[in-house]
Design a protein around this motif. Structure first.
Motif, short mmCIF file in Angstrom:
data_model
loop_
_atom_site.label_atom_id
_atom_site.label_comp_id
_atom_site.label_asym_id
_atom_site.label_seq_id
_atom_site.Cartn_x
_atom_site.Cartn_y
_atom_site.Cartn_z
N UNK A 47 40.21 54.12 -40.55
CA UNK A 47 39.68 54.91 -39.48
C UNK A 47 40.53 54.76 -38.35
N UNK A 48 41.17 55.70 -37.71
CA UNK A 48 42.05 55.63 -36.76
C UNK A 48 41.45 55.37 -35.35
N UNK A 49 40.23 55.86 -35.42
CA UNK A 49 39.34 55.67 -34.19
C UNK A 49 38.50 54.13 -34.22
N UNK A 50 38.74 53.34 -35.03
CA UNK A 50 38.10 52.20 -35.06
C UNK A 50 38.40 51.17 -33.69
N UNK A 51 37.60 50.66 -33.45
CA UNK A 51 37.66 49.85 -32.01
C UNK A 51 36.36 49.11 -31.78
N UNK A 52 36.55 48.18 -31.23
CA UNK A 52 35.16 47.24 -30.77
C UNK A 52 33.79 48.12 -30.62
N UNK A 53 34.17 49.20 -29.84
CA UNK A 53 32.95 49.85 -29.45
C UNK A 53 32.55 50.76 -30.76
N UNK A 54 33.43 51.27 -31.57
CA UNK A 54 33.00 51.74 -32.77
C UNK A 54 32.33 51.04 -33.66
N UNK A 55 32.94 49.93 -33.89
CA UNK A 55 32.07 48.74 -34.78
C UNK A 55 30.44 48.58 -34.35
N UNK A 56 30.53 48.49 -32.69
CA UNK A 56 29.16 48.36 -32.31
C UNK A 56 28.20 49.76 -32.52
#
Length: 142
Positions: free
Chosen positions: A80-89
């Motif tokens: 997922x190119x939008x993956x980030x720590x906030x996306x995981x949260x």
């Protein structure tokens, strides 16, 4: 349409009823339309992309804690190119709500739900740290 494509379409149709019911439950709890959309989209991406294609032909009500762990600590970060720590949260929050609801409605075995919720609680920080490390690695050459 070949047999595999038919199976994928059948799983997506099967899963869709859960998304609709989950959205209605979230709405009844007073969440905003945007928050509901985020939770449903997070669950739908996990189920219709990861479970259907990567864990070939698995329905959302067949998910288990190892699926969640693999998705949040690896697959999501890479795919997922939008993956980030906030996306995981965001995904962790969505999965907690969704699998709690699945258990309350009797759509999944209580033990499977309990294992998923325990995994999310115990490994949340590890999933976020994996996203931070992945993000740092991506931008280390810039």
């Amino acid at each position: 349409m070949d047999d595999y494509d038919q199976q994928v379409a059948a799983i997506h149709a099967y899963n869709a009823r859960f998304y609709e019911q989950f959205a209605a439950w979230l709405a009844a709890s007073g969440l905003s339309a945007r928050t509901i959309q985020t939770h449903v989209e997070n669950v739908q991406f996990f189920a219709d992309e990861y479970l259907t294609y990567y864990e070939p032909l698995e329905r959302v009500d067949e998910a288990d804690a190892s699926d969640i762990a693999s998705f949040l600590s690896d697959w999501f970060l890479r795919k997922a190119m939008w993956s980030s720590p906030s996306a995981v949260r965001s995904n962790v929050a969505s999965f907690k709500k969704f699998f709690t609801w699945m258990g309350q409605q009797g759509h999944m075995d209580a033990e499977a739900v309990a294992e998923i919720l325990l995994d999310l609680k115990e490994n949340r920080d590890e999933y976020i740290e994996a996203a931070e490390a992945y993000e740092a690695d991506l931008f280390s050459d810039w």
